[in-house]
Each structure stands twice: as structure tokens, then as C-alpha cells.
Write a protein that holds these residues in place. Structure first.
Motif, mmCIF file in Angstrom:
data_model
loop_
_atom_site.group_PDB
_atom_site.id
_atom_site.type_symbol
_atom_site.label_atom_id
_atom_site.label_comp_id
_atom_site.label_asym_id
_atom_site.label_seq_id
_atom_site.Cartn_x
_atom_site.Cartn_y
_atom_site.Cartn_z
ATOM 1 N N GLN A 11 0.836 -1.210 0.000
ATOM 2 C CA GLN A 11 0.000 0.000 0.000
ATOM 3 C C GLN A 11 0.861 1.245 0.000
ATOM 4 N N GLY A 12 1.878 1.232 0.837
ATOM 5 C CA GLY A 12 2.763 2.393 0.935
ATOM 6 C C GLY A 12 3.410 2.724 -0.394
ATOM 7 N N LEU A 13 3.823 1.685 -1.128
ATOM 8 C CA LEU A 13 4.445 1.921 -2.442
ATOM 9 C C LEU A 13 3.446 2.568 -3.397
ATOM 10 N N ALA A 14 2.220 2.030 -3.426
ATOM 11 C CA ALA A 14 1.214 2.566 -4.341
ATOM 12 C C ALA A 14 0.856 4.001 -3.962
ATOM 13 N N PHE A 15 0.725 4.255 -2.646
ATOM 14 C CA PHE A 15 0.370 5.604 -2.207
ATOM 15 C C PHE A 15 1.545 6.578 -2.348
ATOM 16 N N SER A 16 2.774 6.062 -2.375
ATOM 17 C CA SER A 16 3.910 6.981 -2.447
ATOM 18 C C SER A 16 3.930 7.732 -3.779
ATOM 19 N N VAL A 17 3.351 7.117 -4.825
ATOM 20 C CA VAL A 17 3.257 7.823 -6.107
ATOM 21 C C VAL A 17 2.398 9.079 -5.927
ATOM 22 N N MET A 18 1.315 8.923 -5.147
ATOM 23 C CA MET A 18 0.462 10.071 -4.844
ATOM 24 C C MET A 18 1.227 11.103 -4.016
ATOM 25 N N ALA A 19 1.978 10.621 -3.007
ATOM 26 C CA ALA A 19 2.713 11.549 -2.136
ATOM 27 C C ALA A 19 3.732 12.354 -2.943
ATOM 28 N N ILE A 20 4.346 11.712 -3.933
ATOM 29 C CA ILE A 20 5.304 12.438 -4.781
ATOM 30 C C ILE A 20 4.568 13.517 -5.581
ATOM 31 N N GLY A 21 3.361 13.186 -6.035
ATOM 32 C CA GLY A 21 2.547 14.193 -6.722
ATOM 33 C C GLY A 21 2.280 15.387 -5.821
ATOM 34 N N VAL A 22 1.892 15.117 -4.577
ATOM 35 C CA VAL A 22 1.624 16.195 -3.626
ATOM 36 C C VAL A 22 2.914 16.978 -3.331
ATOM 37 N N TYR A 23 4.026 16.262 -3.251
ATOM 38 C CA TYR A 23 5.314 16.932 -3.030
ATOM 39 C C TYR A 23 5.603 17.922 -4.161
ATOM 40 N N ILE A 24 5.282 17.521 -5.395
ATOM 41 C CA ILE A 24 5.568 18.408 -6.531
ATOM 42 C C ILE A 24 4.744 19.688 -6.445
ATOM 43 N N SER A 25 3.448 19.571 -6.104
ATOM 44 C CA SER A 25 2.667 20.803 -6.039
ATOM 45 C C SER A 25 3.001 21.619 -4.785
ATOM 46 N N LEU A 178 1.490 21.377 -12.452
ATOM 47 C CA LEU A 178 0.276 20.851 -11.827
ATOM 48 C C LEU A 178 -0.242 19.626 -12.574
ATOM 49 N N SER A 179 -0.068 19.602 -13.895
ATOM 50 C CA SER A 179 -0.456 18.424 -14.670
ATOM 51 C C SER A 179 0.335 17.211 -14.217
ATOM 52 N N LEU A 180 1.627 17.401 -14.109
ATOM 53 C CA LEU A 180 2.493 16.303 -13.700
ATOM 54 C C LEU A 180 2.077 15.802 -12.313
ATOM 55 N N SER A 181 1.885 16.739 -11.393
ATOM 56 C CA SER A 181 1.507 16.387 -10.036
ATOM 57 C C SER A 181 0.207 15.578 -10.006
ATOM 58 N N ASN A 182 -0.819 16.091 -10.673
ATOM 59 C CA ASN A 182 -2.114 15.402 -10.651
ATOM 60 C C ASN A 182 -2.092 14.110 -11.455
ATOM 61 N N GLY A 183 -1.254 14.072 -12.488
ATOM 62 C CA GLY A 183 -1.098 12.821 -13.236
ATOM 63 C C GLY A 183 -0.583 11.725 -12.323
ATOM 64 N N LEU A 184 0.398 12.048 -11.499
ATOM 65 C CA LEU A 184 0.950 11.052 -10.577
ATOM 66 C C LEU A 184 -0.081 10.633 -9.534
ATOM 67 N N VAL A 185 -0.847 11.612 -9.044
ATOM 68 C CA VAL A 185 -1.870 11.291 -8.057
ATOM 69 C C VAL A 185 -2.915 10.342 -8.657
ATOM 70 N N ALA A 186 -3.309 10.632 -9.881
ATOM 71 C CA ALA A 186 -4.307 9.770 -10.541
ATOM 72 C C ALA A 186 -3.721 8.381 -10.809
ATOM 73 N N LEU A 187 -2.469 8.345 -11.201
ATOM 74 C CA LEU A 187 -1.808 7.055 -11.416
ATOM 75 C C LEU A 187 -1.851 6.244 -10.125
ATOM 76 N N SER A 188 -1.547 6.899 -9.026
ATOM 77 C CA SER A 188 -1.603 6.232 -7.734
ATOM 78 C C SER A 188 -3.013 5.713 -7.449
ATOM 79 N N GLY A 189 -4.018 6.533 -7.768
ATOM 80 C CA GLY A 189 -5.401 6.097 -7.584
ATOM 81 C C GLY A 189 -5.707 4.842 -8.388
ATOM 82 N N SER A 190 -5.165 4.766 -9.600
ATOM 83 C CA SER A 190 -5.437 3.584 -10.432
ATOM 84 C C SER A 190 -4.739 2.349 -9.857
ATOM 85 N N LEU A 191 -3.558 2.550 -9.266
ATOM 86 C CA LEU A 191 -2.865 1.415 -8.647
ATOM 87 C C LEU A 191 -3.650 0.898 -7.447
#
Ligand code: ADP
Ligand code: MG
Lengths: 297, 249
Positions: A11-25, A178-191
Motif C-alpha cells: 500500500q505504501g508503495l502505491a500511495f507513495s506515487v500520490m505523495a510524490i505528486g503532492v510533493y511536486i505541487s 500541476l499536470s504532472l503532479s495530478n497525473g501522478l496522483v491519478a496514477l496512484s489512484g489507479s494502482l
């Protein structure tokens, strides 16, 4: 116990993609972007409905990333072109996405039964797949932030006035970031949707706070400067956050209190004086004078 | 090279707080001119530079650069032609990035950004050569974070960044005022040398009358939103400290 640890790491790995997105914004762009609460389920909804419709799961996951990028671009355009404030731009996108996500799924919960996913039920498979995705993303992002455009995006969060006086259009950079950030967050959501076997319209609530918690935990425990180190520390922060949560639940915390506990934790870190500086919520564009005085003369 | 025609600017128009800051500025600056701009606080010097740079737009009047009307051109587009250094040494550099990274962005002034390595090719060597001209030892510290440097060091880097991609015009707004005396004189010398070597047209706002007299080939005094004195060439050379001081009202 061992099974639980693996589960938590996955779970942590999948959510970390989202956290990186949040880090970018939040950290790189210095933009408090709330649209991620909508782009996380957007990624889940996009991937789940495409997979349910028989689309190749890798294509579906990629589509989730692209959908998230589009959502981030909308927030960026609302802010830069329509001159709506950061917070409101994010809230507008997030709110609109709620309806869009329902439309994409056709109902509020979409199960993924017996579909082919990018992960299988075999032991350690999810950990391997998510791990590879995370490592590839970190390497790509690290490289990206050393290209001309990547460098300019970093400068945008650090001193936008400088970029403008260098003749660089900051609007496009902000939209791209912001595109990059939200793209990563959405990718995390799909994982996560593939991992838990369903997409749910409510699964994004609190994404921003969980992402922030991961960013702050990573910065506190590892920290340091440099893009690579920061990306790794955010990913580690996300895994540590998941472990802390799963320990708390084992100790009897009801799962429904998860978001309250996370929010209170973030509040404490942001306000307790001993953590100030590490976890400054919003960096000033230029540091306070004290920092310069401390520096050499 | 730069032409201002009938520039008017007021703030808070139509309210009781309305202030007329610029009241019809006409000014022509030629290639290679180095103008020192003086005047009381509130005379409108910063407002004038902001209008030239596009951070503010005039209520009336035109701004021409090389004969092209840029009055309504957004600030970032004018940034391709104009280098700026502000009073606050923190304004010109990105503190979270290294010296090399800041300078690499400055080299891209006026060019399209792409997905090439920002520090690839001979970029690092160019930056190092440029830093060497400062004689501050910064050429050995390209990987140091800019946020850790002193105000004087940061201002020195800002001047390099403002001039290294050969802008047409350099705007300096009291850029030594926030520095200690040693750093201030270092930055003044550096300014004179770089403007001399590159031949870039420059406008430098200063409250230091000796600098205003000794530097540049033209001195302009603003007063109450108008140009009160415009001394060029020999006329400027003959101007004395006392005469200039007497003109302040
Ligand atoms: N954004 C603003 N809103 C209102 N008044 C302003 C603004 N900017 C400058 N002024 C006023 O315009 C006048 C000229 O300011 P400025 O151009 O900064 O003068 P100088 O740089 O010569 O000291 C001052 O009286 C100042 O208060
Ligand atoms: Mg001023």
C-alpha cells in the motif's frame, strides 16, 4: 504479522506515487493544490472502467495518468488564465471531478472482478510491480528536474519573479507542473483501485492530507536537500505513514478515525515549535532575513 | 533604443487616494547610454522602471524598444530584452537552487526552454568562466545553494544573470542600497565594468550622488513625476556634487 507488513509496504508503495505528486505541487511549485482529492479517484475511476470494458490494464493505467494530467491542467488554467486563487482553483476542479468520476464509473462503486490487472494475486507480485513503477518514476522525475523545463519549474516555486525577469512565461510552467503532479496522483489512484479490487467515488477524501503527512514524515526522518533525496524521502514517508496507521489500527484504533488522526498529526507537526522549519507548510518565496545573516559574509 | 512618449501613471484612480506618479515622461535612450537616475523618494523612479519593464502599464503614453511598440507587451516577453536587478538581493535568484542552476536559467533568456539537460554541453564551462570574472571565488562553488550566499554575493550573481544573455537594456534599481559599504562598492565597480564591457544600454537608480556623477554618460533627475534634469556627455561631466544637491527640493 509478516503478511501484514507486506500488505502495508505494498500500500505504501502505491500511495507513495500520490505523495510524490503532492510533493511536486506543495513543495516544488509552492502551490497548495486541493484538486488531488478529485484526481486520485479520477485515476481509479478511469482505470477501473477501462479495465472493466476490456481495455489492456497497462493502457488503462496510462489513461489514468493522462486523465489526472488533464485535471491538473484545468486547475492550472483556472489559476493562471482565469486568475482564480490557488485554493479555489483546486476546490473547483475537485468538486467538478466528483460528478465526472461518477459519470466515468456510472455508479458510485465499480468492482474489478476477475479482470486482468497489472498486478496478480501471487505473493510479492504487487510489491514488485509497484516497486518497479516507483523506481522508474523516481528516476524519470529526477532526470526531468534537471532539464531546462524541469529547472524552470523548480525556480517557479522558489522565485517566480526571477523567472519573469528572465523572460520566461511562468503560466505554462505552472500548468505543466500541476499536470504532472495530478497525473501522478491519478496514477496512484489507479494502482490502489487495482490493488483493492474496486474504485469508489469517495476514495479520494483526505488525499491531500495523507499526501502532506507522507511528505512531512519523509522530510523529518530523512530530509536533506537535492531532488533525488527528496523524492526518496517522500516515498519512504508514505510507507512509514502506512506502517504507523496499520500499527495504530492493530492497537485498536477504529478505521473510521483514520482521517481525524492523520489531520491532527499534521496539525501537531505544523504547529509544534520543535518541528517548525522542517515542516514549514508554505515556504516564503524568499527566506526570512535571518538565514542570510547566518550565511557567510 | 528605448523611447518613452508621454507616459502618465497614477495609482488608485478615481478614489480619494488617487496619486499621480508620472506626469508626462518623454525620454529617448540611445544604444550604449548609461543613465544614472536620481531623485527624491517618491519621485516615481521605480514606477518608471516598472513601466519600462512591463511590471506596470501606463495610463497614457507609449513605450518603444528599437522602434517597436511594446506598451502592452507582457512583462515576461519584455524580459527577453531587459535584464533587471532590484534593491533586494534576494529578488534576483532562486534560493533553493544552486549557483549553476540559477545561472543556467539566465543563459536561456530569450530562448525556448526544452527537455535538454540544463547543465549539459558547455553550459557549465560558460558559467564557470562568467563566475571567474567576479574574482569572488564563486567559480569553485557552482554546486552551492544560492540561499546560503551573502547579499553581496547574491547581488553579484544577479548582475551576471541579468547581463550574460546579452539583453538590450539593463535596469538597476538602487541595487547597492541594501548592501554593506564594502559589498556596495564591489557591486558598483562590477556594474561599471560589465556595462562598459558589454556596452548594454543601462538605467541605474541610485541615492548615492557621487556614484550618480562618476558613473555613466548621462544623468537624469526626476522630481514629482517629471524629468527635472537631463545632463548628457560634457554637461554631465561639468555637473558638481553641490549643484546636484541644490537641485533636490
Ligand atoms: N502600487 C502602488 N499603489 C499606490 N501608490 C503607489 C504604488 N506604487 C508606488 N506608489 C506611489 O507612487 C509614488 C512613487 O513611487 P516610486 O516610483 O516607488 O518612487 P521612487 O522609486 O522614486 O522612490 C510614491 O508616492 C508611492 O507611494
Ligand atoms: Mg524606488
Amino acid at each position: 504479522m509478516q503478511g501484514l507488513i507486506f500488505l502495508t509496504i505494498e500500500q505504501g508503495l502505491a500511495f507513495s506515487v500520490m505523495a510524490i505528486g503532492v510533493y511536486i505541487s506543495f513543495r516544488i511549485l509552492n502551490f497548495a493544490d486541493l484538486s488531488v482529492d478529485g484526481s486520485f479517484p479520477l485515476g481509479a475511476a478511469t482505470a477501473a472502467s477501462l479495465i472493466a470494458a476490456g481495455v489492456n490494464p497497462y493502457m488503462a493505467t496510462l489513461a489514468a495518468f493522462i486523465a489526472g494530467m488533464a485535471a491538473g491542467a484545468v486547475t492550472g488554467l483556472l489559476n493562471t488564465k482565469a486568475h482564480i486563487s490557488e485554493l479555489l482553483s483546486g476546490i473547483l476542479t475537485m468538486t467538478a471531478l466528483y460528478s465526472i468520476n461518477l459519470r466515468i464509473m456510472g455508479k458510485s462503486n465499480l468492482p474489478l472482478l476477475n479482470e486482468r490487472l497489472i498486478i496478480t494475486d501471487e505473493p510479492l507480485n504487487a510489491m514488485m510491480v509497484f516497486g518497479i513503477i516507483l523506481v522508474v518514476l523516481i528516476v524519470l522525475l529526477y532526470a526531468f528536474f534537471y532539464t531546462e523545463i524541469g529547472l524552470a519549474i523548480r525556480a517557479l516555486g522558489s522565485n517566480p519573479k526571477m523567472l519573469i525577469s528572465l523572460g520566461i512565461n511562468t503560466d505554462g510552467l505552472k500548468v505543466l507542473g500541476l499536470s504532472l503532479s495530478n497525473g501522478l496522483v491519478a496514477l496512484s489512484g489507479s494502482l490502489i483501485a487495482q490493488y483493492q479490487g474496486f474504485a469508489d467515488v469517495g476514495m479520494g477524501i483526505g488525499t491531500i492530507v495523507i499526501g502532506l503527512a507522507s511528505v512531512i514524515i519523509g522530510e523529518m526522518l530523512i530530509g536533506g536537500s537535492g531532488i533525488l533525496r527528496s523524492l526518496i524521502s517522500v516515498a519512504a514517508g508514505s510507507i512509514i505513514y502506512r506502517m504507523a496507521i496499520s500499527l495504530a489500527m492493530r492497537a485498536g484504533m477504529p478505521p473510521t478515525d483514520l482521517k481525524l488522526v492523520t489531520a491532527v498529526g499534521v496539525i501537531l507537526i505544523l504547529t509544534l515549535p520543535q518541528f517548525k522549519g522542517i515542516a514549514k507548510f508554505k515556504r516564503p518565496v524568499i527566506e526570512p532575513a535571518g538565514k542570510v545573516q547566518k550565511a557567510e559574509r | 533604443m528605448l523611447e518613452l512618449i508621454g507616459i502618465h501613471k497614477s495609482f488608485n484612480r478615481g478614489t480619494v487616494d488617487e496619486v499621480q506618479v508620472l506626469k508626462g515622461i518623454n525620454l529617448k535612450i540611445n544604444d550604449g547610454d548609461f543613465v544614472t537616475l536620481v531623485g527624491n523618494n517618491g519621485a516615481g523612479k521605480t514606477t518608471l522602471l516598472n513601466i519600462i519593464a512591463g511590471s506596470l502599464f501606463p495610463d497614457e503614453g507609449k513605450v518603444l524598444i528599437d522602434g517597436v511598440d511594446v506598451t502592452n507587451l507582457p512583462e515576461y516577453k519584455r524580459g527577453r530584452l531587459i535584464g533587471r536587478v532590484f534593491q533586494d538581493p534576494l529578488m534576483g535568484t532562486a534560493p533553493s537552487m544552486t549557483i549553476n542552476e540559477n545561472m543556467a536559467l539566465a543563459l536561456k533568456r530569450g530562448k525556448r526552454l526544452g527537455f535538454k539537460w540544463a547543465l549539459g554541453g558547455n553550459t557549465k564551462a560558460m558559467i564557470k568562466d562568467s563566475l571567474e570574472t567576479l574574482s569572488l571565488g564563486l567559480e569553485e562553488r557552482g554546486r552551492a545553494g544560492v540561499g546560503l550566499l551573502s547579499g553581496g554575493q547574491r547581488q553579484a550573481i544577479t548582475i551576471l544573470m541579468a547581463t550574460m544573455a546579452e539583453p538590450k537594456l539593463l535596469l538597476l534599481d538602487e541595487h547597492t542600497a541594501a548592501l554593506d559599504p564594502r559589498a556596495a562598492s564591489l557591486i558598483s565597480e562590477l556594474t561599471e565594468r560589465i556595462v562598459g564591457e558589454t556596452g548594454v544600454a543601462a538605467i541605474m537608480v541610485t541615492h548615492n550622488l557621487s556614484s550618480a556623477l562618476s558613473m555613466g554618460n548621462r544623468l537624469i533627475m526626476m522630481e514629482g513625476g517629471m524629468i527635472a534634469l537631463d545632463a548628457k556627455g560634457d554637461e554631465k561631466k561639468r555637473l558638481t556634487h553641490e549643484e546636484l544637491l541644490a537641485m533636490y527640493v
